[in-house]
Design a protein around this motif. Sequence first.
Motif, PDB file in Angstrom:
ATOM      1  N   MET A  59       0.734  -1.224  -0.029  1.00  0.00           N
ATOM      2  CA  MET A  59      -0.123  -0.088   0.133  1.00  0.00           C
ATOM      3  C   MET A  59       0.949   1.112  -0.014  1.00  0.00           C
ATOM      4  N   SER A  60       1.943   1.309   0.495  1.00  0.00           N
ATOM      5  CA  SER A  60       2.905   2.483   0.627  1.00  0.00           C
ATOM      6  C   SER A  60       3.286   2.873  -1.053  1.00  0.00           C
ATOM      7  N   PRO A  61       2.893   4.367  -1.040  1.00  0.00           N
ATOM      8  CA  PRO A  61       3.205   5.133  -2.348  1.00  0.00           C
ATOM      9  C   PRO A  61       4.761   4.848  -2.502  1.00  0.00           C
ATOM     10  N   HIS A  62       5.043   4.796  -3.875  1.00  0.00           N
ATOM     11  CA  HIS A  62       6.483   4.766  -4.270  1.00  0.00           C
ATOM     12  C   HIS A  62       6.749   6.060  -4.357  1.00  0.00           C
ATOM     13  N   ASP A  63       7.816   6.514  -3.717  1.00  0.00           N
ATOM     14  CA  ASP A  63       8.174   7.809  -3.700  1.00  0.00           C
ATOM     15  C   ASP A  63       9.565   8.094  -3.007  1.00  0.00           C
ATOM     16  N   PRO A  64      10.474   7.461  -3.574  1.00  0.00           N
ATOM     17  CA  PRO A  64      11.766   7.415  -3.117  1.00  0.00           C
ATOM     18  C   PRO A  64      12.534   8.537  -2.917  1.00  0.00           C
ATOM     19  N   LEU A  65      13.187   8.802  -1.805  1.00  0.00           N
ATOM     20  CA  LEU A  65      14.050  10.141  -1.632  1.00  0.00           C
ATOM     21  C   LEU A  65      15.375  10.029  -2.323  1.00  0.00           C
ATOM     22  N   TRP A  66      16.074   8.929  -1.980  1.00  0.00           N
ATOM     23  CA  TRP A  66      17.563   9.019  -2.583  1.00  0.00           C
ATOM     24  C   TRP A  66      17.467   8.469  -4.186  1.00  0.00           C
ATOM     25  N   TYR A  67      18.500   9.077  -4.788  1.00  0.00           N
ATOM     26  CA  TYR A  67      18.868   8.502  -6.140  1.00  0.00           C
ATOM     27  C   TYR A  67      20.091   7.676  -6.013  1.00  0.00           C
ATOM     28  N   HIS A  68      19.875   6.267  -6.428  1.00  0.00           N
ATOM     29  CA  HIS A  68      20.870   5.450  -6.173  1.00  0.00           C
ATOM     30  C   HIS A  68      21.624   5.022  -7.577  1.00  0.00           C
ATOM     31  N   GLN A  69      22.768   5.185  -7.540  1.00  0.00           N
ATOM     32  CA  GLN A  69      23.426   4.741  -8.899  1.00  0.00           C
ATOM     33  C   GLN A  69      24.698   3.984  -8.494  1.00  0.00           C
ATOM     34  N   ARG A  70      25.420   3.251  -9.543  1.00  0.00           N
ATOM     35  CA  ARG A  70      26.643   2.374  -9.228  1.00  0.00           C
ATOM     36  C   ARG A  70      27.884   2.996  -9.721  1.00  0.00           C
ATOM     37  N   GLU A  71      27.560   4.212 -10.620  1.00  0.00           N
ATOM     38  CA  GLU A  71      29.032   4.542 -11.422  1.00  0.00           C
ATOM     39  C   GLU A  71      29.487   5.515 -10.566  1.00  0.00           C
ATOM     40  N   TYR A  72      29.043   6.361  -9.752  1.00  0.00           N
ATOM     41  CA  TYR A  72      29.882   7.284  -9.076  1.00  0.00           C
ATOM     42  C   TYR A  72      29.364   7.256  -7.304  1.00  0.00           C
ATOM     43  N   ARG A  73      30.447   7.050  -6.549  1.00  0.00           N
ATOM     44  CA  ARG A  73      30.142   7.018  -5.179  1.00  0.00           C
ATOM     45  C   ARG A  73      30.371   8.191  -4.413  1.00  0.00           C
ATOM     46  N   THR A  74      29.104   8.818  -4.215  1.00  0.00           N
ATOM     47  CA  THR A  74      29.154  10.265  -3.570  1.00  0.00           C
ATOM     48  C   THR A  74      29.743  10.276  -2.218  1.00  0.00           C
ATOM     49  N   LYS A  75      29.961  11.319  -1.632  1.00  0.00           N
ATOM     50  CA  LYS A  75      30.447  11.382  -0.308  1.00  0.00           C
ATOM     51  C   LYS A  75      29.485  10.919   0.970  1.00  0.00           C
ATOM     52  N   ALA A  76      28.145  11.060   0.533  1.00  0.00           N
ATOM     53  CA  ALA A  76      27.048  10.591   1.600  1.00  0.00           C
ATOM     54  C   ALA A  76      27.212   9.101   1.217  1.00  0.00           C
ATOM     55  N   ASN A  77      27.284   8.356   0.298  1.00  0.00           N
ATOM     56  CA  ASN A  77      27.185   6.925   0.210  1.00  0.00           C
ATOM     57  C   ASN A  77      28.693   6.525   0.716  1.00  0.00           C
ATOM     58  N   ARG A  78      29.594   6.940   0.744  1.00  0.00           N
ATOM     59  CA  ARG A  78      30.899   6.469   1.206  1.00  0.00           C
ATOM     60  C   ARG A  78      30.966   6.515   2.826  1.00  0.00           C
ATOM     61  N   GLN A  79      30.238   7.900   3.418  1.00  0.00           N
ATOM     62  CA  GLN A  79      30.165   7.840   4.871  1.00  0.00           C
ATOM     63  C   GLN A  79      29.244   6.791   5.303  1.00  0.00           C
ATOM     64  N   ILE A  80      28.006   6.604   4.633  1.00  0.00           N
ATOM     65  CA  ILE A  80      27.181   5.506   5.117  1.00  0.00           C
ATOM     66  C   ILE A  80      27.726   4.311   5.096  1.00  0.00           C
TER      67      ILE A  80
END
Length: 580
Positions: free
Chosen positions: A264-285
Amino acid sequence: MAGEQSTSMQAVQVRDFISDIIESYEQMPMELPRYLLAVLGPAIVFFLLSVAGAIALPLPLLVRIPVFLLGVLLLGGAVLYPRLLVEQTRRSLENQLHLLITHMTVLSTTNIDRVAVFRTLAREEEYGELATEMNRIVQLVDAWNQSLDDACQRRAREVPSKPLADFLDRLAYSINAGQSIDDFLLGEQNAMIQKYITVYESALGNLEVMKDLYLSMILSMTFAIINAIVLPILTGTDATMTIGAVIVLFVFVQLGFYFVIRTMSPHDPLWYHQREYRTKANRQIDITLYGAVGLSITMVLVLALGTFNLTPVGATVRPIMIELPIPLLISTPLTPLAVPGIVARRHEKRIGERDEEYPGFIRALGASETAKQSTTTAVLKTLKTKDFGVLSREIARLYTRLRMRLDPDRSWFFFTAETNSYLVQKFSEMYNVGRSMGGKPKLLGELISRNMNEIIKLRRQRKQSTVTLIGVLYGITASASFAFFIGLEVVEILASFSTEMNLDSLQFGTLIYAGVYDVPFIEYMLTLIILFNALLSSLMIRMVDGGHKANAYLHFVMLVWVGSLMAVATSSLAGALISV
């Protein structure tokens, strides 16, 4: 008269529900005979075995009832699964319909053919079922030589989503009447966004209903577990078996609610996930996640050494473990997992701020490009000096890359990747593609800005629903933990009372059966049910808020500690009352 009308309406609703279930069997991706043989058949057999076991096995009533209900639950799940599958497909079509129509509108304003618009959308894997529907329309045109309006009408009769079917019908009529596709889609924007708002708010309303139903069911199951804890001391039945049977039923009920809320939950993701480029936020997490998991595993190994009294480390830890309550021993090694959740929440706050600033930026970019009749690089030279809050850094870096003659597509890719925002990524891609294909920047900017502002408003409502759900789940965890352990303490009090009063010598020993309890093992079972409840509750929260997966770790740890501290506080309070 009113009663007859109510009965008639209920009969119609039941008939419609049954017809929907029958129709869903025809729309399943699995063939009907195979589903009947592989899923429904075994479920019926299990149900019959559960009925026979509940009647014939020499088990107490509190064990027979969960066995029967477990069979009913599995059979009901097998019967209703095709309907849930169709419902999931319908929601996947409606959740991103607004993005697809916006993308279609952007492409229609360019210089490409109208069938090429559908062909382009069919290659967008992120649209999922919608991309599949676009591909089916393209196949009807290319392989079966049907006109675009006929292909749209044919798919409108097949899709399970009414908003998508209505859209395809109107599109087919407009094309057949000779209206250009861009004129139709531009006029469709208001109707589209209003339908999306209706669907989104309807999903949030359904979640509110499910939240109330979930609260009622969990409280009922909590009451059942309390009965399973207390009654064996009066009946003499095996307490471990009785409690275990009710806990299994509790687990299945929670799993059922989890899958329903997920659907039932609406599909409205907040994050943009991609594999080509690891951002600072992704590295920290990732770094904090690996460190937290490693630390948790180390703490588990230390506790294992203490449990078996191995090595000097185990000998040192063992006295501390003996003094600590079981809930705290299980909760402590999980605590480091909260760190990646804290890091993810900090970045999500910044993503939300970037989303708030983006509509103003893209509207200003489109208007300036149209007014100055210049390149994006020249316009960004002025815009990067404006205050766009937390988005200013990414705008300046976009300008730098474009000025260094980096490929525009790659420059925009890095821009969207560094924002970590799903909406920024989708709308920036639309703007860049529309701009490169000859679309009008001002029209594109205003269109994207207006639609994104509406989505941001809906996200605020979703945030309120998520906060309410979090409060309910934390409250349920605390109250259930209190109820479980107060029941266990009552049993221990009665057992100690039986021992101190020496009821056996007074010929009243048969009134209290203290020997049927393995209290330490039951305490472990109750602590494990707290862990399972925390796990599913954290997954529900993550599913509803649409945030990063690391958020589930944070709520999992906090829910475990809420349940554990309540359990310890309940035991301590009961012990203090006994001593008084």
